[in-house]
Design a protein around this motif. Structure first.
Motif, short mmCIF file in Angstrom:
data_model
loop_
_atom_site.label_atom_id
_atom_site.label_comp_id
_atom_site.label_asym_id
_atom_site.label_seq_id
_atom_site.Cartn_x
_atom_site.Cartn_y
_atom_site.Cartn_z
N THR A 193 0.83 -1.21 0.00
CA THR A 193 0.00 0.00 0.00
C THR A 193 0.86 1.25 0.00
OG1 THR A 193 -1.72 -1.20 1.24
CG2 THR A 193 -1.88 1.20 1.17
N CYS A 196 2.48 1.68 -3.35
CA CYS A 196 1.50 2.13 -4.34
C CYS A 196 1.23 3.62 -4.19
CB CYS A 196 0.21 1.33 -4.17
SG CYS A 196 -1.08 1.74 -5.36
N SER A 214 -4.44 4.29 -3.34
CA SER A 214 -3.61 3.14 -2.96
C SER A 214 -4.42 2.16 -2.11
CB SER A 214 -2.37 3.60 -2.18
OG SER A 214 -2.71 4.09 -0.90
#
Length: 483
Positions: A193, A196, A214
């Protein structure tokens, strides 16, 4: 049914939902200041009160042994009650009906991504981030979170994990203790996460948009803070970043553990399911690129390629992001995308659908039967990862495929009975069963045209898809309640 055991277990996910809402209440007060803090405070108090009541009712109960029935009931009730609790702020902030608020919350928690909301661009930023975070929370699973934070469940935690984890093979432990395994999974989830979010930010998103998206990319949820979804950014680079992390979210987290923690990078390629998953993405993307080349005139070949690959990955991983008006594409592409969504991602990932491992085994069973027609006296076993597949797994896979087809048909007929046309009903049911999100026909933009009765049918479809049919259907059998 051991009522006090299940009640005590349910207190934990409800307390977690209350904590999340309490945190967002303070975020709204001190950061976003968008006037929704009071709604979150009220909801956190209400959900927390229910959790406290559950705990008080069963606080003397010991959780040192969890039976299979306990795990199944807990998994189903967790998703249902967590969805109902998460719906309270949605109900007050958006002022939609309770039915629609529940649909939005269950869609978020199950990472389906279907929505009944419009005008997202003008909604409070704090509320939208809460909506995004719900998908992130549901991506790896609330049940898995409970097992991760409760060391006391190391004895019976596997019962809960089996009820929660998608896929036909559920005994592949990454470490001996279940509590440690789930904590590793959440650690990897956090790493993906954060990576991202950083990648989105470097690609041109604002920090808020990068964090918000994300949450729903790695969880393969698909919610956006804009009505036009990823199309809002008009950037091929952002689409390619989304492609990478949608694929990573749809690959087994056991493989991520072996790659990121154990440094066994070759496992990604040695895993048959992952190889087939990547092959299918490549082949289907090529078909879309070729078809759109002769059917639609794009301003550039690079845009056509970016749009094709993005939507194939979005549908196959059950993320459900959009980046263009798909109604302008040829009609055949809609059916192709629906078919793609049934293929799904890998088992043990955040993706929905049938799962690639089941697709592989089903294909090999069909190939085996065709071979035996020509060679009736031959012996041809079904192998996966070069190992013989247990007959019980073969039966479970075929039973799952039958249920997937049967429930798609049954729920489509039920939705049509509420007044919905066939194409809309079929794609809406497919979107919910595969925890995909977007449909076609009247639900191509949102699910507002569906009646209240239809919404509850789709709520059931989302829970069936998230828990992969058997968990819920088992509760309907009289033999389940006999011990």
């Amino acid at each position: 049914m051991r009522l006090k055991t299940i009640t005590k277990l349910l207190a934990f996910p409800l307390a977690w939902i209350a904590f999340v809402q309490f945190a967002f209440a303070w975020l709204n007060v001190f950061l976003f200041q968008d006037g929704t803090g009071s709604h979150f405070f009220f909801s956190a108090f209400l959900v927390g009160l229910v959790a406290l009541t559950f705990w008080a009712f069963s606080w003397r109960t010991q959780l040192n042994k969890i039976y299979p029935q306990d795990g199944l009931i807990f998994a189903v009730l967790t998703w249902l009650l967590a969805g109902l609790g998460a719906a309270i702020p949605i109900y007050f902030v958006t002022e939609v009906s309770w039915t629609d608020a529940t649909f939005e919350a269950i869609s978020a928690m199950t990472t389906t991504g279907a929505t009944i909301l419009v005008g997202l661009d003008d909604m409070p930023r704090g509320f939208l981030l809460y909506r995004q975070f719900l998908q992130w929370l549901g991506g790896l699973g609330v049940v898995i979170f409970v097992v991760a934070v409760l060391p006391m469940l190391n004895v019976g935690g596997m019962r809960l994990l089996v009820a929660e984890t998608p896929g036909p093979v559920k005994n592949d432990k990454i470490v001996p203790r279940i509590g440690n395994a789930t904590r590793y999974l959440w650690f990897i989830y956090l790493i993906l996460t954060a990576s991202c979010a950083l990648s989105y930010w470097l690609a041109g998103m604002s920090m808020y948009d990068a964090i918000a998206h994300s949450f729903t990319t790695v969880s393969t949820g698909g919610f956006s803070v804009y009505d036009s979804s990823m199309g809002h950014f008009d950037s091929s680079l952002i689409l390619y970043v989304a492609n990478v992390f949608m694929v990573l979210g749809a690959i087994s987290f056991n493989l991520h553990y072996r790659g990121l923690i154990k440094r066994q990078w070759r496992q990604y390629w040695h895993d048959e399911e992952t190889r087939v998953f990547i092959y299918l993405i490549a082949v289907i993307s090529f078909i879309f690129i070729a078809y759109l080349t002769v059917s639609i005139t794009y301003s550039s070949a690079s845009e056509r390629i970016a749009q094709s690959i993005f939507h194939v990955i979005s549908f196959m991983t059950s993320t459900g992001y959009g980046a263009t008006d798909l109604s302008a594409w040829p009609a055949a592409t809609a059916l192709m995308l629906v078919f793609t969504s049934y293929l799904g991602g890998c088992a043990g990932s955040t993706a929905g659908g049938n799962k690639i491992v089941r697709d592989i085994i089903t294909f090999k069973i069909i190939r085996q039967q065709l071979f035996l027609l020509s060679h009736p006296h031959a012996v041809k076993a079904v192998r996966y990862q070069k190992q013989l597949v247990n007959p019980s797994v073969l039966s479970a896979v075929m039973a799952f495929m039958f249920l997937a087809a049967s429930m798609s048909l049954l729920l489509t007929i039920m939705l049509m009975a509420t007044g919905t046309d066939f194409w809309t009903a079929f794609t809406a049911v497919s979107a919910c069963l595969n925890v995909l999100g977007p449909g076609f026909g009247e639900v191509s933009s949102n699910f507002i045209p569906i009646t209240d009765a239809g919404i509850w049918i789709l709520n059931l479809a989302m829970l069936l898809g998230r828990l992969e049919y058997f968990t819920i259907i088992a509760l309907l059998l009289p033999s389940f309640w006999q011990r």
